[in-house]
Scaffold this active site. Structure first.
Site, PDB file in Angstrom:
ATOM      1  N   TYR A 252     -14.215   5.429   1.474  1.00 28.52           N
ATOM      2  CA  TYR A 252     -13.768   4.371   2.384  1.00 28.52           C
ATOM      3  C   TYR A 252     -14.903   3.947   3.310  1.00 28.52           C
ATOM      4  CZ  TYR A 252     -10.805   2.144   5.984  1.00 28.52           C
ATOM      5  OH  TYR A 252     -10.232   1.281   6.889  1.00 28.52           O
TER       6      TYR A 252
ATOM      7  N   SER B 194     -14.263  -1.554   9.221  1.00 26.41           N
ATOM      8  CA  SER B 194     -13.677  -0.441   9.973  1.00 26.41           C
ATOM      9  C   SER B 194     -14.727   0.148  10.903  1.00 26.41           C
ATOM     10  CB  SER B 194     -13.186   0.639   9.005  1.00 26.41           C
ATOM     11  OG  SER B 194     -12.835   1.830   9.687  1.00 26.41           O
TER      12      SER B 194
ATOM     13  N   ASN C 164      -7.986  -8.281   3.517  1.00 26.89           N
ATOM     14  CA  ASN C 164      -7.442  -7.183   4.314  1.00 26.89           C
ATOM     15  C   ASN C 164      -7.105  -5.936   3.501  1.00 26.89           C
ATOM     16  OD1 ASN C 164      -5.786  -5.917   6.622  1.00 26.89           O
ATOM     17  ND2 ASN C 164      -4.244  -6.242   5.027  1.00 26.89           N
TER      18      ASN C 164
ATOM     19  N   VAL D 130      -5.496  -6.600  -6.207  1.00 30.27           N
ATOM     20  CA  VAL D 130      -6.645  -7.323  -5.647  1.00 30.27           C
ATOM     21  C   VAL D 130      -7.947  -6.946  -6.338  1.00 30.27           C
ATOM     22  CG1 VAL D 130      -5.628  -7.672  -3.365  1.00 30.27           C
ATOM     23  CG2 VAL D 130      -6.917  -5.569  -3.846  1.00 30.27           C
TER      24      VAL D 130
ATOM     25  N   THR E  53       0.395   1.788  12.371  1.00 28.57           N
ATOM     26  CA  THR E  53       1.211   1.026  11.423  1.00 28.57           C
ATOM     27  C   THR E  53       2.419   1.858  11.003  1.00 28.57           C
ATOM     28  OG1 THR E  53       0.061   1.886   9.478  1.00 28.57           O
ATOM     29  CG2 THR E  53      -0.895  -0.062  10.554  1.00 28.57           C
TER      30      THR E  53
ATOM     31  N   TYR F 242     -10.058   7.742  22.431  1.00 25.43           N
ATOM     32  CA  TYR F 242      -9.908   6.390  22.962  1.00 25.43           C
ATOM     33  C   TYR F 242      -9.827   6.442  24.479  1.00 25.43           C
ATOM     34  CZ  TYR F 242      -9.157   4.896  18.196  1.00 25.43           C
ATOM     35  OH  TYR F 242      -9.341   4.642  16.854  1.00 25.43           O
TER      36      TYR F 242
ATOM     37  N   ASP G   9      -0.242  -8.634  -2.774  1.00 24.56           N
ATOM     38  CA  ASP G   9      -0.123  -7.192  -2.592  1.00 24.56           C
ATOM     39  C   ASP G   9       0.554  -6.590  -3.811  1.00 24.56           C
ATOM     40  OD1 ASP G   9       0.732  -4.508  -1.456  1.00 24.56           O
ATOM     41  OD2 ASP G   9      -0.137  -5.415   0.333  1.00 24.56           O
TER      42      ASP G   9
END
Length: 257
Positions: free
Chosen positions: A152, A140, A87, A61, A187, A208, A37
């Site tokens: 993304y 995702s 990840n 990365v 997170t 959800y 990282d």
């Protein structure tokens, strides 16, 4: 049951969130984990929670040199990589397509997709020679539903295509490649963002069925299953871990503007 004792696991993006949870879970299951990282917080309490079976490395990365150095150190410390977890991700500068700069597009694509190419390429030769290995890449629900974030979403769609290709090209070598498609995961970073935007948070939660977000451990548990022998016949799959959100698709009005 899955036994990770003595296994060498390389995980990208372990400074926080999902990557940190996966590093701790794999280490507590007996694996030797190397985390790559950019963030120096890798040296926080992760090693202690991992029972001393975690080594932090700082690097980009999206840099072939940094990835090569990380894999070499991983091999020196605990042998060839048995399990690779791609990840690392970023959404910096992303948004509506006509507003995304070329620089932001390139960076998001590099971290989310090019990094998987670099890391996977670096570990494949040893996996092929041993005729075994597991590659898990984080995609995702954006890749399935096209919610928001142009760069993304495009990159995460590429992750699914690349995963299927890896399963096809390397399944004969005993290597399995699968992807995980998380929904909204609470997170350290996202918690702060949602607290600062209660309207968006409320509309997202309404997407959800259970009215709640996932937590990093939900994804870590899925990764452990995909990495173990109990999923031996799962290859080239995209496992959706989103609490049913993609089954009830409603885009928040905040994101439609």
């Amino acid at each position: 049951m899955n036994d990770f004792n003595g296994k060498s696991v390389l995980i990208t993006g372990t400074a926080q969130g999902i990557g940190r949870a996966m590093a701790i879970c794999f280490a507590q299951a007996g694996a030797h984990v190397t985390g790559l990282d950019l963030d120096s917080r890798l040296n926080g309490d992760t090693a202690a929670l991992a029972g001393g079976r975690f080594t932090a490395m700082e690097g980009d990365v999206a840099s072939a040199a940094d990835v090569t150095a990380c894999v070499e150190r991983c091999v020196e410390r605990c042998g060839p990589v048995d399990i690779l977890v791609n990840n690392a991700a970023t959404v910096a500068g992303d948004g509506l397509l006509h507003e995304v700069t070329e620089q932001a597009w390139d960076r998001v694509s590099s971290v989310c997709l090019k990094s998987i190419f670099l890391c996977t390429k670096a570990v494949l030769p040893a996996m092929m020679s041993r005729r075994s290995g597991v590659i898990i890449s984080l995609s995702s629900v954006n890749a399935l539903t096209g919610l928001h974030l142009a760069a993304y979403t495009a990159a995460k769609g590429g992750v699914l295509a690349l995963t299927r290709l890896l399963a096809q090209q390397y399944g004969g070598y005993g290597i399995r490649a699968n992807a995980i498609c998380p929904g909204t995961i609470l997170t350290e970073t996202s918690r702060v963002a949602y607290e600062a935007a209660p309207k968006l948070s409320g509309e997202l939660r309404a997407m959800y069925p259970a009215g709640e977000f996932g937590v990093p451990e939900d994804i870590a548990d899925c990764a452990l299953w995909l990495a173990g022998d109990s999923s031996r016949f799962v290859n080239g799959a995209a496992i959706v871990v989103d609490g049913g959100m993609s089954a009830v698709h409603r885009v928040p009005s905040v994101l439609r503007q």
